[in-house]
Design a protein around this motif. Structure first.
Motif, PDB file in Angstrom:
ATOM      1  N   VAL A  19      -2.694  10.031   4.355  1.00 29.22           N
ATOM      2  CA  VAL A  19      -3.088  10.613   3.061  1.00 29.22           C
ATOM      3  C   VAL A  19      -4.319   9.909   2.516  1.00 29.22           C
ATOM      4  O   VAL A  19      -5.262  10.559   2.036  1.00 29.22           O
ATOM      5  N   GLU A  20      -4.322   8.578   2.580  1.00 30.82           N
ATOM      6  CA  GLU A  20      -5.472   7.826   2.076  1.00 30.82           C
ATOM      7  C   GLU A  20      -6.733   8.143   2.858  1.00 30.82           C
ATOM      8  O   GLU A  20      -7.825   8.244   2.290  1.00 30.82           O
ATOM      9  N   TYR A  55      -4.067   2.599  -4.524  1.00 25.25           N
ATOM     10  CA  TYR A  55      -3.448   2.312  -3.224  1.00 25.25           C
ATOM     11  C   TYR A  55      -3.815   0.897  -2.772  1.00 25.25           C
ATOM     12  O   TYR A  55      -2.942   0.156  -2.301  1.00 25.25           O
ATOM     13  N   THR A  71       0.560   5.566   9.318  1.00 27.84           N
ATOM     14  CA  THR A  71       1.731   6.023   8.575  1.00 27.84           C
ATOM     15  C   THR A  71       1.334   7.235   7.736  1.00 27.84           C
ATOM     16  O   THR A  71       0.138   7.570   7.610  1.00 27.84           O
ATOM     17  N   THR A  72       2.328   7.876   7.145  1.00 22.80           N
ATOM     18  CA  THR A  72       2.037   9.044   6.299  1.00 22.80           C
ATOM     19  C   THR A  72       1.129   8.670   5.135  1.00 22.80           C
ATOM     20  O   THR A  72       0.171   9.389   4.821  1.00 22.80           O
ATOM     21  N   HIS A  73       1.400   7.537   4.490  1.00 20.44           N
ATOM     22  CA  HIS A  73       0.577   7.087   3.369  1.00 20.44           C
ATOM     23  C   HIS A  73      -0.852   6.810   3.824  1.00 20.44           C
ATOM     24  O   HIS A  73      -1.829   7.169   3.129  1.00 20.44           O
ATOM     25  N   GLN A  74      -1.018   6.198   4.977  1.00 23.26           N
ATOM     26  CA  GLN A  74      -2.350   5.891   5.494  1.00 23.26           C
ATOM     27  C   GLN A  74      -3.110   7.169   5.853  1.00 23.26           C
ATOM     28  O   GLN A  74      -4.320   7.257   5.646  1.00 23.26           O
ATOM     29  N   GLN A  76      -1.363  -2.711  -2.234  1.00 16.38           N
ATOM     30  CA  GLN A  76      -1.281  -3.459  -0.986  1.00 16.38           C
ATOM     31  C   GLN A  76      -1.585  -4.950  -1.176  1.00 16.38           C
ATOM     32  O   GLN A  76      -1.424  -5.743  -0.246  1.00 16.38           O
TER      33      GLN A  76
END
Length: 223
Positions: free
Chosen positions: A127-128, A215, A122-125, A219
């Motif tokens: 970025v991380e 982050y 995903t976009t968040h993943q 989760q």
């Protein structure tokens, strides 16, 4: 040059540090027996408890070390030790600090990649993952390039200060005739330049780990 000081590292006592390591390992093994979680990761898309543990352990160990070195140990020594003593201690600690950060950052990055090896991120993943790459590269850059250069320039600066009878001051730079020494001023400017770069690179890794810890917290289902 980058890792030559690591050869000097060895546990202070033949018993204390190995014993602590053995107890930590025993506690981890016991935790896996009593809290097996997802086991070895048979579920598709999951690396299992072991991979998650390695990731969390490396991120938290790196982040905790960064906070301690940046906000506690360094300031305490700077305000209580003669400048040259402080500098020489840092010269022995920082190669280990940056090298350990590189190793922990690498493992954190690899375990994150392994955990999400199935499917698209995903976009968040994404970025991380980019943040973890930045943390690793920053620590490696300090360990292999910027740190050794800063240490070499610091030793040049200290040599000149010794010639002028300085080095015993606590927390301040020497004043007097040494300020008229153009060679000293040039070396000092170079040291501030590379020390500033090293601090900036360290800040990138510190902030990156802080964001990633947040982050990970977001989760969590609960504590």
């Amino acid at each position: 040059m980058a890792f030559e000081n690591l050869r000097k590292y060895w546990p202070t006592y033949s018993f204390a540090q190995p014993f602590h390591a053995m107890m930590l390992l025993a506690a981890i093994v016991a935790s896996f027996l009593f809290f097996p979680g997802q086991g070895t990761g048979d579920e598709k898309g999951s690396g299992g408890t072991l991979v998650k543990f390695l990731h969390l352990f490396c991120v938290s160990a790196h982040f905790g070390t960064q906070v301690w070195v940046t906000f506690v140990a360094g300031l305490t020594m700077f305000h209580n030790l003669p400048r040259h003593t402080f500098g020489h201690i840092q010269g022995h600690l920082f190669p280990k600090y940056f090298t350990m950060g590189s190793v922990l950052g690498l493992v954190a990055m690899v375990t994150y990649m392994y955990e999400y090896r199935h499917g698209n991120l995903t976009t968040h993943q994404q970025v991380e993952f980019g943040i973890l790459v930045a943390v690793f590269v920053s620590a490696l850059l300090n360990a292999a390039v910027v740190g050794p250069i800063s240490l070499d320039i610091m030793n040049q600066q200290y040599a000149i200060e010794k010639e002028h009878g300085h080095g015993h001051e606590v927390g301040t730079h020497p004043a007097g005739k040494i300020q008229q020494d153009q060679k000293y001023q040039n070396v000092r400017k170079r040291f501030f330049k590379y020390h500033g770069i090293s601090s900036l690179v360290n800040m990138v890794a510190l902030v990156g780990n802080g964001v990633h810890v947040y982050y990970l917290a977001s989760q969590m289902a609960g504590i």
